[in-house]
Design an enzyme around this catalytic site. Sequence first.
Site, PDB file in Angstrom:
ATOM      1  N   LYS A   9       0.803  -1.210   0.037  1.00  0.00           N
ATOM      2  CA  LYS A   9      -0.008  -0.046  -0.061  1.00  0.00           C
ATOM      3  C   LYS A   9       0.912   1.163   0.301  1.00  0.00           C
ATOM      4  O   LYS A   9       2.135   1.105   0.026  1.00  0.00           O
ATOM      5  CB  LYS A   9      -0.846   0.005   1.316  1.00  0.00           C
ATOM      6  CG  LYS A   9      -1.716  -1.226   1.264  1.00  0.00           C
ATOM      7  CD  LYS A   9      -2.743  -1.221   2.501  1.00  0.00           C
ATOM      8  CE  LYS A   9      -3.729  -2.557   2.280  1.00  0.00           C
ATOM      9  NZ  LYS A   9      -4.701  -2.355   3.338  1.00  0.00           N
ATOM     10  N   TYR A  49     -12.017  -3.820  -3.621  1.00  0.00           N
ATOM     11  CA  TYR A  49     -12.659  -4.136  -2.200  1.00  0.00           C
ATOM     12  C   TYR A  49     -14.188  -3.897  -2.410  1.00  0.00           C
ATOM     13  O   TYR A  49     -14.954  -3.756  -1.264  1.00  0.00           O
ATOM     14  CB  TYR A  49     -12.082  -2.548  -1.368  1.00  0.00           C
ATOM     15  CG  TYR A  49     -10.706  -2.648  -0.897  1.00  0.00           C
ATOM     16  CD1 TYR A  49     -10.607  -3.683  -0.029  1.00  0.00           C
ATOM     17  CD2 TYR A  49      -9.775  -1.639  -1.065  1.00  0.00           C
ATOM     18  CE1 TYR A  49      -9.033  -3.928   0.377  1.00  0.00           C
ATOM     19  CE2 TYR A  49      -8.719  -1.555  -0.564  1.00  0.00           C
ATOM     20  CZ  TYR A  49      -8.362  -2.751   0.242  1.00  0.00           C
ATOM     21  OH  TYR A  49      -6.850  -3.029   0.591  1.00  0.00           O
ATOM     22  N   ASN A 112      -1.988  -0.769   7.430  1.00  0.00           N
ATOM     23  CA  ASN A 112      -1.364  -1.925   7.715  1.00  0.00           C
ATOM     24  C   ASN A 112      -0.458  -2.651   6.477  1.00  0.00           C
ATOM     25  O   ASN A 112      -0.418  -3.638   6.388  1.00  0.00           O
ATOM     26  CB  ASN A 112      -2.573  -3.004   8.016  1.00  0.00           C
ATOM     27  CG  ASN A 112      -3.440  -3.196   6.851  1.00  0.00           C
ATOM     28  OD1 ASN A 112      -3.389  -2.710   5.711  1.00  0.00           O
ATOM     29  ND2 ASN A 112      -4.436  -4.097   6.868  1.00  0.00           N
ATOM     30  N   HIS A 115      -1.938  -5.666   1.400  1.00  0.00           N
ATOM     31  CA  HIS A 115      -3.196  -6.554   1.504  1.00  0.00           C
ATOM     32  C   HIS A 115      -2.606  -7.974   0.669  1.00  0.00           C
ATOM     33  O   HIS A 115      -1.918  -7.811  -0.086  1.00  0.00           O
ATOM     34  CB  HIS A 115      -4.053  -5.845   0.346  1.00  0.00           C
ATOM     35  CG  HIS A 115      -5.039  -6.742  -0.175  1.00  0.00           C
ATOM     36  ND1 HIS A 115      -6.269  -6.990   0.469  1.00  0.00           N
ATOM     37  CD2 HIS A 115      -5.158  -7.844  -1.216  1.00  0.00           C
ATOM     38  CE1 HIS A 115      -7.113  -7.809   0.052  1.00  0.00           C
ATOM     39  NE2 HIS A 115      -6.275  -8.298  -1.156  1.00  0.00           N
ATOM     40  N   GLU A 126      -8.574 -11.371  -7.764  1.00  0.00           N
ATOM     41  CA  GLU A 126      -7.752 -10.326  -7.810  1.00  0.00           C
ATOM     42  C   GLU A 126      -6.635 -10.143  -8.887  1.00  0.00           C
ATOM     43  O   GLU A 126      -6.431  -9.031  -9.299  1.00  0.00           O
ATOM     44  CB  GLU A 126      -7.321 -10.311  -6.467  1.00  0.00           C
ATOM     45  CG  GLU A 126      -8.292  -9.953  -5.308  1.00  0.00           C
ATOM     46  CD  GLU A 126      -7.711  -9.871  -3.690  1.00  0.00           C
ATOM     47  OE1 GLU A 126      -6.841 -10.262  -3.673  1.00  0.00           O
ATOM     48  OE2 GLU A 126      -8.859  -9.919  -3.002  1.00  0.00           O
TER      49      GLU A 126
HETATM   50  P1  CMP Z   1      -6.934  -5.242   3.715  1.00  0.00           P
HETATM   51  O1  CMP Z   1      -6.698  -6.665   4.002  1.00  0.00           O
HETATM   52  O2  CMP Z   1      -6.513  -4.559   2.539  1.00  0.00           O
HETATM   53  O3  CMP Z   1      -8.648  -5.273   3.438  1.00  0.00           O
HETATM   54  C1  CMP Z   1      -9.692  -4.103   3.797  1.00  0.00           C
HETATM   55  C2  CMP Z   1      -8.694  -3.101   4.370  1.00  0.00           C
HETATM   56  O4  CMP Z   1      -9.461  -2.045   5.034  1.00  0.00           O
HETATM   57  C3  CMP Z   1      -7.763  -3.942   5.738  1.00  0.00           C
HETATM   58  O5  CMP Z   1      -6.609  -4.267   4.695  1.00  0.00           O
HETATM   59  C4  CMP Z   1      -7.547  -2.138   6.104  1.00  0.00           C
HETATM   60  O6  CMP Z   1      -6.444  -1.722   5.758  1.00  0.00           O
HETATM   61  C5  CMP Z   1      -8.785  -1.309   5.845  1.00  0.00           C
HETATM   62  N1  CMP Z   1      -9.421  -1.400   7.348  1.00  0.00           N
HETATM   63  C6  CMP Z   1      -9.796  -0.277   7.897  1.00  0.00           C
HETATM   64  N2  CMP Z   1     -10.559  -0.275   8.867  1.00  0.00           N
HETATM   65  C7  CMP Z   1     -10.906  -1.650   8.859  1.00  0.00           C
HETATM   66  C8  CMP Z   1     -11.696  -2.601   9.998  1.00  0.00           C
HETATM   67  N3  CMP Z   1     -12.428  -1.970  10.829  1.00  0.00           N
HETATM   68  N4  CMP Z   1     -11.950  -3.815   9.336  1.00  0.00           N
HETATM   69  C9  CMP Z   1     -11.172  -4.350   8.493  1.00  0.00           C
HETATM   70  N5  CMP Z   1     -10.340  -3.724   7.400  1.00  0.00           N
HETATM   71  C10 CMP Z   1     -10.380  -2.287   7.905  1.00  0.00           C
END
Ligand code: CMP
Length: 136
Positions: A9, A49, A112, A115, A126
């Site tokens: 990211k 998403y 985070n 992904h 994906e």
């Molecule tokens: P990712 O694995 O990319 O999938 C969805 C993303 O939404 C997740 O990682 C986080 O970066 C973001 N996100 C933000 N808030 C939440 C939440 N409460 N629960 C899950 N994903 C979240």
Amino acid sequence: METTLVLIKPGGVSRNLIGEITGRIEARGLKVTGLKLINAERATVEAHYAEHSERPFFKDVCDYLVSGPIVALAVSGTNATKAIRAMMGATNPIEATPGTVRGDLALTIDDNLVHSSSDPEAAAAELKLWFPEGTV
Ligand code: CMP
């Protein structure tokens, strides 16, 4: 043999963690079979998403993914999806085990770092989205 998707990211790219994250993947014995540094289209991110479209964080996570360059990686190997998920750690970095990418390098769920596809079916969809031209 299985192929899965990893996105580094904008926070991971801006913190110069492309090599660190890709290095861990290669060191594990997995093969990088697709690699691109891109400014993602919003439509691609929203499709990526789509399963979260009703969640309160949907707009923020899409805004974030288009806020700067990202790296899309196709990663191949035995049980690649499961291996990558374990290496990346829990979605919320505060719950991620030390030794994982998020457990070592991230602190908040909003940033985070990566992904990774949740299962082989998600990986196939994906990969089609991020590598429509195919992988090597
Ligand atoms: P990712 O694995 O990319 O999938 C969805 C993303 O939404 C997740 O990682 C986080 O970066 C973001 N996100 C933000 N808030 C939440 C939440 N409460 N629960 C899950 N994903 C979240």
